[in-house]
Design an enzyme around this catalytic site. Structure first.
Site, short mmCIF file in Angstrom:
data_model
loop_
_atom_site.label_atom_id
_atom_site.label_comp_id
_atom_site.label_asym_id
_atom_site.label_seq_id
_atom_site.Cartn_x
_atom_site.Cartn_y
_atom_site.Cartn_z
N TYR A 1 -66.90 -38.90 21.78
CA TYR A 1 -65.82 -38.37 22.60
C TYR A 1 -64.97 -39.51 23.11
O TYR A 1 -65.48 -40.52 23.59
CB TYR A 1 -66.39 -37.58 23.79
CG TYR A 1 -65.31 -36.98 24.66
CD1 TYR A 1 -64.55 -35.91 24.21
CD2 TYR A 1 -65.05 -37.49 25.93
CE1 TYR A 1 -63.55 -35.36 25.00
CE2 TYR A 1 -64.07 -36.93 26.73
CZ TYR A 1 -63.32 -35.87 26.26
OH TYR A 1 -62.33 -35.33 27.03
N VAL A 2 -63.67 -39.33 22.98
CA VAL A 2 -62.69 -40.25 23.54
C VAL A 2 -61.78 -39.42 24.43
O VAL A 2 -61.24 -38.39 24.00
CB VAL A 2 -61.87 -40.97 22.44
CG1 VAL A 2 -60.78 -41.84 23.07
CG2 VAL A 2 -62.80 -41.81 21.56
N GLY B 1 -57.17 -46.44 18.39
CA GLY B 1 -58.29 -47.06 17.70
C GLY B 1 -59.61 -46.95 18.43
O GLY B 1 -60.61 -47.52 17.99
N GLU C 1 -64.46 -28.19 22.98
CA GLU C 1 -65.08 -27.42 21.90
C GLU C 1 -65.28 -25.95 22.28
O GLU C 1 -65.94 -25.21 21.55
CB GLU C 1 -66.42 -28.06 21.48
CG GLU C 1 -66.22 -29.40 20.83
CD GLU C 1 -67.51 -30.05 20.37
OE1 GLU C 1 -68.62 -29.59 20.75
OE2 GLU C 1 -67.42 -31.03 19.61
N TYR D 1 -61.74 -38.63 10.12
CA TYR D 1 -63.03 -38.94 9.51
C TYR D 1 -62.90 -39.13 8.01
O TYR D 1 -63.51 -40.04 7.43
CB TYR D 1 -64.06 -37.85 9.83
CG TYR D 1 -64.34 -37.69 11.31
CD1 TYR D 1 -64.40 -38.79 12.15
CD2 TYR D 1 -64.56 -36.44 11.85
CE1 TYR D 1 -64.66 -38.64 13.50
CE2 TYR D 1 -64.83 -36.29 13.21
CZ TYR D 1 -64.87 -37.40 14.03
OH TYR D 1 -65.14 -37.25 15.36
N GLU E 1 -74.75 -37.61 17.78
CA GLU E 1 -74.76 -36.29 18.42
C GLU E 1 -73.40 -35.97 19.02
O GLU E 1 -72.88 -34.89 18.83
CB GLU E 1 -75.85 -36.24 19.49
CG GLU E 1 -75.91 -34.95 20.27
CD GLU E 1 -76.27 -33.74 19.43
OE1 GLU E 1 -75.95 -32.61 19.87
OE2 GLU E 1 -76.88 -33.87 18.36
N GLY F 1 -61.70 -44.32 18.85
CA GLY F 1 -62.71 -43.63 18.04
C GLY F 1 -63.22 -44.51 16.92
O GLY F 1 -64.42 -44.56 16.64
N ASN G 1 -61.75 -28.80 14.04
CA ASN G 1 -61.46 -30.04 14.76
C ASN G 1 -60.46 -30.89 13.98
O ASN G 1 -60.73 -31.29 12.84
CB ASN G 1 -62.76 -30.81 14.99
CG ASN G 1 -62.58 -31.99 15.93
OD1 ASN G 1 -61.53 -32.60 16.00
ND2 ASN G 1 -63.65 -32.30 16.64
#
Length: 172
Positions: free
Chosen positions: A93-94, A102, A33, A137, A90, A104, A131
């Site tokens: 992370y993968v 799969g 990030e 998502y 919060e 996430g 992102n």
């Protein structure tokens, strides 16, 4: 010829022994990030918050064939309009080598199960606007809340808002 076995991925609550890996993944996420310089959390901080007598922060770890491949750090928030707690994610992370299979989805499914089992009507999180995971998502049914703008008070502004005669907070 037999095909190699598919990796076995599981999600479980974090344990004290996971703290070094959790801190490492927090740093990896911050690097992704572009904000690694902002990370102040140490193993001591994380251990103290995740494993307090009455914790307010929780963690889950993704394991793939015994290797730690990801994490979810979350806490409860509250909606006065719904009159109910919800789960706020919060950090999700993968690690790169475990993405695309799969992992996430498995972490998010675990959190969704917690919500349903405990009666929490929402699972919420923030995502940086650049992102690429935003597409994922949306694919799982998450909606971007564009009408809500997050605000934050920190650093000197927080000190100023607290005022000059504020009492010193007890150590956690």
């Amino acid at each position: 010829m037999t095909s190699p076995a598919s990796p076995v991925a599981t999600v479980r609550p974090a344990t004290p022994g996971d703290v070094p890996e959790l801190v490492a993944m927090i740093r990896e996420l911050a690097e992704y990030e572009r904000a690694q310089h902002e990370v102040q959390a140490t193993e001591e901080h994380l251990h103290r918050t995740l494993f307090a007598t009455t914790p307010a922060v929780f963690g889950h770890v993704l394991e793939v064939d015994g290797a730690v491949g990801g994490m979810a750090i979350w806490f409860l928030n509250y909606s006065t309009w719904l009159g109910a707690h919800s789960l706020y994610l919060e950090d999700l992370y993968v690690r790169p080598e475990f993405r695309g299979g799969g992992a996430g989805r498995l972490l998010l499914r675990t959190l969704a199960e917690i919500c349903v089992q405990r009666g929490y009507p929402r699972l919420e999180w923030w995502v940086l606007d650049w992102n690429p995971a935003r597409g994922f998502y949306h694919a799982i049914g998450a909606e971007a809340l564009t009408e809500w703008i997050p605000y934050r008070v920190s650093g000197p502004a927080l000190d100023e808002l607290a005022g000059p005669n504020r009492p010193v907070a007890d150590d956690l």
